[in-house]
Design a protein around this motif. Structure first.
Motif, PDB file in Angstrom:
ATOM      1  N   ARG A  20      55.249  58.567  46.319  1.00 16.46           N
ATOM      2  CA  ARG A  20      55.964  57.671  45.376  1.00 16.46           C
ATOM      3  C   ARG A  20      55.373  56.152  45.388  1.00 16.46           C
ATOM      4  N   THR A  21      55.423  55.864  46.551  1.00 24.36           N
ATOM      5  CA  THR A  21      54.874  54.231  46.872  1.00 24.36           C
ATOM      6  C   THR A  21      53.334  54.095  46.378  1.00 24.36           C
ATOM      7  N   ARG A  22      52.575  55.062  46.680  1.00 23.69           N
ATOM      8  CA  ARG A  22      51.034  54.993  46.169  1.00 23.69           C
ATOM      9  C   ARG A  22      51.044  54.818  44.502  1.00 23.69           C
ATOM     10  N   LYS A  23      51.843  55.713  43.936  1.00 25.66           N
ATOM     11  CA  LYS A  23      51.880  55.816  42.529  1.00 25.66           C
ATOM     12  C   LYS A  23      52.480  54.621  41.918  1.00 25.66           C
ATOM     13  N   GLU A  24      53.482  53.935  42.693  1.00 21.22           N
ATOM     14  CA  GLU A  24      53.902  52.742  42.205  1.00 21.22           C
ATOM     15  C   GLU A  24      52.819  51.480  42.279  1.00 21.22           C
ATOM     16  N   ILE A  25      52.207  51.611  43.528  1.00 20.49           N
ATOM     17  CA  ILE A  25      51.097  50.495  43.559  1.00 20.49           C
ATOM     18  C   ILE A  25      50.173  50.598  42.474  1.00 20.49           C
ATOM     19  N   GLU A  26      49.685  51.745  42.247  1.00 18.00           N
ATOM     20  CA  GLU A  26      48.833  52.163  41.307  1.00 18.00           C
ATOM     21  C   GLU A  26      49.213  51.584  39.699  1.00 18.00           C
ATOM     22  N   ALA A  27      50.387  52.104  39.605  1.00 19.15           N
ATOM     23  CA  ALA A  27      51.086  51.433  38.192  1.00 19.15           C
ATOM     24  C   ALA A  27      51.300  49.963  38.060  1.00 19.15           C
ATOM     25  N   ALA A  28      51.460  49.361  39.294  1.00 19.54           N
ATOM     26  CA  ALA A  28      51.473  48.002  39.135  1.00 19.54           C
ATOM     27  C   ALA A  28      50.009  47.250  38.981  1.00 19.54           C
ATOM     28  N   GLU A  29      49.159  48.019  39.642  1.00 23.71           N
ATOM     29  CA  GLU A  29      47.655  47.298  39.387  1.00 23.71           C
ATOM     30  C   GLU A  29      47.212  47.748  38.199  1.00 23.71           C
ATOM     31  N   ARG A  30      47.415  48.580  37.446  1.00 24.11           N
ATOM     32  CA  ARG A  30      47.176  49.166  36.141  1.00 24.11           C
ATOM     33  C   ARG A  30      47.308  47.946  35.133  1.00 24.11           C
ATOM     34  N   PRO A  31      46.263  47.753  34.213  1.00 20.90           N
ATOM     35  CA  PRO A  31      46.575  46.620  33.213  1.00 20.90           C
ATOM     36  C   PRO A  31      47.517  47.174  32.253  1.00 20.90           C
ATOM     37  N   PRO A  32      48.699  46.391  31.684  1.00 21.65           N
ATOM     38  CA  PRO A  32      49.716  46.838  30.795  1.00 21.65           C
ATOM     39  C   PRO A  32      49.001  47.195  29.579  1.00 21.65           C
ATOM     40  N   THR A  33      49.960  48.298  29.043  1.00 15.53           N
ATOM     41  CA  THR A  33      49.339  48.867  28.022  1.00 15.53           C
ATOM     42  C   THR A  33      49.377  47.885  26.655  1.00 15.53           C
ATOM     43  N   PRO A  34      48.571  47.460  25.928  1.00 15.81           N
ATOM     44  CA  PRO A  34      48.634  46.499  24.902  1.00 15.81           C
ATOM     45  C   PRO A  34      49.853  46.527  24.089  1.00 15.81           C
ATOM     46  N   PRO A  35      50.618  45.842  23.587  1.00 16.87           N
ATOM     47  CA  PRO A  35      51.737  46.182  22.697  1.00 16.87           C
ATOM     48  C   PRO A  35      51.483  46.984  21.495  1.00 16.87           C
ATOM     49  N   ASP A  36      50.376  46.441  20.967  1.00 18.66           N
ATOM     50  CA  ASP A  36      49.802  47.251  19.761  1.00 18.66           C
ATOM     51  C   ASP A  36      49.727  48.713  20.088  1.00 18.66           C
ATOM     52  N   ALA A  37      49.048  48.896  21.070  1.00 12.53           N
ATOM     53  CA  ALA A  37      48.960  50.404  21.464  1.00 12.53           C
ATOM     54  C   ALA A  37      50.171  51.240  21.883  1.00 12.53           C
TER      55      ALA A  37
END
Lengths: 268, 103
Positions: free
Chosen positions: B20-37
């Motif tokens: 779970r921690t690994r997934k959370e770190i990955e998610a935090a590092e991922r660039p946020p989805t642009p609002p339009d997308a």
């Protein structure tokens, strides 16, 4: 002469047949007759069990006395039997109309309404039937089908609209409800089908007239509905009492109009 | 000498926590989805839910047709009524999903 010969041997689908042939043809037909209960026990009894395909019902009463609410309650009761209905709610905007249902039933309605357009209305009735098998429709209310500004003879034009609606019901096997206002000021206990605004044709062409009025004398949220007549069952001037339930819809209730037991004994 | 002093159940919990921690770190590092997308995605989802809702309504119509065709057959009546109820339930669920996604 040639015309007479042609008619004498005419064999089209609209040819004249005898009552015996007609009876045999009807018995041969496997198409079941659509029937639907109103969900109000006394009304169902007065209806001879249920509404039947081909019938047009006039629902009238003074303004703000519960015509639309009664129609909506009927729709909910039909939905409980898994019978969807089609609404042409001209009087209430869609948002308000839908918001009045405590729990949204499965009903159908046009995304946009067109007033004063009977052919359009007929087309939508068939569209809803072919897409969603709706056999019951409500029009709220009659005067939106008429172009008041261009109305020359209200009575005759209303008659023609009602006749068209009746034809739609018969030809398509639908049950129609047309809501109509009463003449201003014609409320109270003497309310009858003669109180319907503009046209006696409404009563003449409908299969049944139901008159609704509030009855505050029986308590808050009470109303009474009276069946003025019913062509099929022969019922005349019989009714039932209604109460607005906690869910905001109308249900049947019993009101004992008889005097208390002591008084009854005195009268005897 | 055991590899770990933890019981198998405890080891499982630790693994789940690490994952779970690994997934959370990955998610935090991922660039946020642009609002339009994001908006497009939501619209596409809503569109597919609406299609589903219409399909269910058409299904109900077909079931009503079957029930009307054989009104005296209790089995057909019961089965079609049951399926209409199920379709109605699914319509309700879809409505909730659409409303929740909009809010």
């Amino acid at each position: 002469m040639r015309e007479a010969e042609k008619l004498a041997t005419y064999d089209g689908p609209d040819r004249i047949i005898s009552s015996f042939e007609a009876d045999l043809l009807l018995k041969k037909s496997t198409e079941p007759i659509f029937k639907a209960k109103s969900g109000f026990p006394t009304l169902d009894r007065l209806l001879g069990g249920s509404f039947e395909a081909g019938e047009l019902y006039g629902l009238s009463g003074p303004t703000k006395e519960g015509k639309t609410l009664f129609g909506q309650s009927l729709s909910v009761n039909l939905d409980n039997q898994q019978i969807p209905s089609l609404w042409f709610s001209y009087e209430l905007p869609t948002r308000q109309f839908l918001a009045r249902f405590p729990e949204l039933p499965l009903i159908y309605l046009p995304e946009k309404l067109k007033a004063h357009a009977l052919p359009w209305l007929e087309e939508r009735i068939y569209e809803a039937f072919l897409k969603y098998r709706t056999r019951v429709f409500f029009v709220d209310h009659l005067h939106y089908l008429l172009d008041i500004a261009r109305l020359r003879n209200a009575s005759i034009e209303i008659g023609s609209v009602i006749r068209s609606l009746k034809r739609i019901c018969v030809e398509g096997g639908f049950v129609g409800f047309i809501l109509c206002h009463t003449i201003k000021g014609r409320g109270g206990p003497d309310l009858s089908y003669e109180s319907i605004r503009d046209s006696s044709f409404i009563s003449q062409e409908s299969d049944c007239i139901l008159m609704i009025r509030r009855t505050p004398e029986h308590g808050p949220n009470r109303a009474a509905i009276r069946m003025e007549f019913h062509r099929r069952t022969g019922v005349m001037e019989q009714g039932l009492f209604l109460i607005k339930g906690a869910d905001g819809m109308l249900g049947e209730c019993v009101i004992d109009d008889r005097p208390p037991a002591r008084e009854r004994a005195d009268l005897a | 000498m055991p590899d770990s002093c933890l019981t198998p159940a405890e080891q499982e919990r630790v693994h789940a926590y690490d994952e779970r921690t690994r997934k959370e770190i990955e998610a935090a590092e991922r660039p946020p989805t642009p609002p339009d997308a994001m908006k497009e995605l939501q619209e596409a989802l809503e569109g597919s839910r609406m299609d589903c809702l219409r399909d269910l309504q058409e299904d109900i119509a077909a079931l009503i047709l079957v029930r009307e065709r054989w009104p005296d057959n209790p089995e057909i009546r019961d089965r079609s009524s049951f399926h209409i109820t199920m379709d109605r339930y699914q319509i309700e669920e879809l409505r909730k999903e659409i409303r929740n996604a909009r809010s």
